[in-house]
Design a protein around this motif. Structure first.
Motif, PDB file in Angstrom:
ATOM      1  N   ALA A  16      52.870  52.144  21.816  1.00  0.00           N
ATOM      2  CA  ALA A  16      52.406  52.982  20.707  1.00  0.00           C
ATOM      3  C   ALA A  16      52.616  52.277  19.373  1.00  0.00           C
ATOM      4  CB  ALA A  16      53.131  54.330  20.724  1.00  0.00           C
ATOM      5  N   VAL A  17      53.723  51.572  19.236  1.00  0.00           N
ATOM      6  CA  VAL A  17      53.985  50.803  18.014  1.00  0.00           C
ATOM      7  C   VAL A  17      52.955  49.680  17.883  1.00  0.00           C
ATOM      8  CG1 VAL A  17      55.630  49.174  16.985  1.00  0.00           C
ATOM      9  CG2 VAL A  17      56.409  51.415  17.783  1.00  0.00           C
ATOM     10  N   CYS A  18      52.653  49.014  18.988  1.00  0.00           N
ATOM     11  CA  CYS A  18      51.619  47.976  18.966  1.00  0.00           C
ATOM     12  C   CYS A  18      50.274  48.548  18.530  1.00  0.00           C
ATOM     13  CB  CYS A  18      51.493  47.306  20.325  1.00  0.00           C
ATOM     14  SG  CYS A  18      52.867  46.209  20.708  1.00  0.00           S
ATOM     15  N   ALA A  19      49.971  49.761  18.952  1.00  0.00           N
ATOM     16  CA  ALA A  19      48.718  50.413  18.550  1.00  0.00           C
ATOM     17  C   ALA A  19      48.684  50.653  17.039  1.00  0.00           C
ATOM     18  CB  ALA A  19      48.529  51.719  19.315  1.00  0.00           C
ATOM     19  N   VAL A  20      49.818  51.015  16.454  1.00  0.00           N
ATOM     20  CA  VAL A  20      49.886  51.201  14.997  1.00  0.00           C
ATOM     21  C   VAL A  20      49.662  49.861  14.305  1.00  0.00           C
ATOM     22  CG1 VAL A  20      51.381  51.833  13.045  1.00  0.00           C
ATOM     23  CG2 VAL A  20      51.343  53.254  15.105  1.00  0.00           C
ATOM     24  N   TRP A  21      50.348  48.809  14.765  1.00  0.00           N
ATOM     25  CA  TRP A  21      50.150  47.489  14.157  1.00  0.00           C
ATOM     26  C   TRP A  21      48.691  47.062  14.259  1.00  0.00           C
ATOM     27  CZ3 TRP A  21      55.033  45.521  17.039  1.00  0.00           C
ATOM     28  CH2 TRP A  21      56.179  45.781  16.259  1.00  0.00           C
ATOM     29  N   THR A  22      48.079  47.277  15.405  1.00  0.00           N
ATOM     30  CA  THR A  22      46.680  46.897  15.599  1.00  0.00           C
ATOM     31  C   THR A  22      45.767  47.692  14.668  1.00  0.00           C
ATOM     32  OG1 THR A  22      47.101  46.261  17.889  1.00  0.00           O
ATOM     33  CG2 THR A  22      44.814  46.749  17.298  1.00  0.00           C
ATOM     34  N   ALA A  23      46.017  48.984  14.526  1.00  0.00           N
ATOM     35  CA  ALA A  23      45.195  49.833  13.653  1.00  0.00           C
ATOM     36  C   ALA A  23      45.291  49.420  12.189  1.00  0.00           C
ATOM     37  CB  ALA A  23      45.599  51.301  13.809  1.00  0.00           C
ATOM     38  N   THR A  24      46.393  48.762  11.831  1.00  0.00           N
ATOM     39  CA  THR A  24      46.564  48.332  10.441  1.00  0.00           C
ATOM     40  C   THR A  24      46.162  46.868  10.240  1.00  0.00           C
ATOM     41  OG1 THR A  24      48.891  47.735  10.781  1.00  0.00           O
ATOM     42  CG2 THR A  24      48.416  49.978  10.036  1.00  0.00           C
ATOM     43  N   HIS A  48      49.842  54.145  10.395  1.00  0.00           N
ATOM     44  CA  HIS A  48      48.457  54.254  10.858  1.00  0.00           C
ATOM     45  C   HIS A  48      47.592  54.740   9.691  1.00  0.00           C
ATOM     46  CE1 HIS A  48      44.934  55.513  13.073  1.00  0.00           C
ATOM     47  NE2 HIS A  48      45.405  54.815  14.106  1.00  0.00           N
ATOM     48  N   PRO A  49      46.413  54.142   9.485  1.00  0.00           N
ATOM     49  CA  PRO A  49      45.557  54.531   8.352  1.00  0.00           C
ATOM     50  C   PRO A  49      45.263  56.034   8.253  1.00  0.00           C
ATOM     51  CG  PRO A  49      44.732  52.528   9.362  1.00  0.00           C
ATOM     52  CD  PRO A  49      45.870  53.022  10.240  1.00  0.00           C
ATOM     53  N   GLN A  50      45.178  56.726   9.372  1.00  0.00           N
ATOM     54  CA  GLN A  50      44.904  58.168   9.338  1.00  0.00           C
ATOM     55  C   GLN A  50      46.088  58.991   8.832  1.00  0.00           C
ATOM     56  OE1 GLN A  50      43.761  58.985  13.389  1.00  0.00           O
ATOM     57  NE2 GLN A  50      41.648  58.352  13.042  1.00  0.00           N
ATOM     58  N   HIS A  51      47.256  58.367   8.693  1.00  0.00           N
ATOM     59  CA  HIS A  51      48.467  59.086   8.298  1.00  0.00           C
ATOM     60  C   HIS A  51      49.027  58.616   6.963  1.00  0.00           C
ATOM     61  CE1 HIS A  51      49.021  61.213  12.151  1.00  0.00           C
ATOM     62  NE2 HIS A  51      48.380  60.168  12.631  1.00  0.00           N
ATOM     63  N   ARG A  52      48.285  57.803   6.258  1.00  0.00           N
ATOM     64  CA  ARG A  52      48.784  57.248   4.995  1.00  0.00           C
ATOM     65  C   ARG A  52      48.726  58.272   3.867  1.00  0.00           C
ATOM     66  NH1 ARG A  52      46.275  51.172   5.415  1.00  0.00           N
ATOM     67  NH2 ARG A  52      47.756  50.462   6.980  1.00  0.00           N
TER      68      ARG A  52
END
Length: 129
Positions: free
Chosen positions: A14-22, A68-72
């Motif tokens: 899940a952390v990797c998914a956040v890094w990828t999304a950013t 994550h961009p959707q939570h900024r």
């Protein structure tokens, strides 16, 4: 409001998914050497932010912060940093450092709002592999 909590090994994907999304590279699992200095933000059942730090016995380093961009723009990054700073204080860390890329004006402004000031130090680096 997302919950700020400790990282667990089950959070890695899940952390990797956040890094990828950013747009950031992922950190290999074996490079997370002190999980107690990795903090995540969880919104419902989803990890939406992460900050990774380290302590070398003299200085703390904030190595990676991502939301994550959707939570900024909801204060998540500020809360993540505050929790990491508290953890560093508890282990006797007197100062925290971080690096900001020169073209990241928004990132520099964020860190300055949190009290991190640019230093005139010169970063030197050498690839070893």
């Amino acid at each position: 409001m997302p919950v700020i909590r400790s990282f667990s090994s089950d959070d890695y994907e899940a952390v990797c998914a956040v890094w990828t999304a950013t747009g950031r590279e992922t950190v290999p699992r074996h490079e997370i050497t002190d999980p107690s200095l990795v903090v995540v933000a969880q919104d419902g059942d989803r990890v939406c932010g992460v900050v990774m730090g380290t302590f070398d016995g003299r200085r703390g380093w904030i190595l990676r912060l991502a939301v994550h961009p959707q939570h900024r723009r909801r204060g998540i990054a500020t809360r993540l940093v505050a929790e990491l700073e508290a953890r560093l204080r508890r282990i006797g860390c007197p100062r925290a450092n971080l690096l900001v890329l020169p073209d990241n004006a928004a990132g520099l402004a964020f860190w300055q709002r949190l009290g991190y000031l640019p230093c005139p130090d010169v970063l030197c680096t050498k690839a070893l592999v």
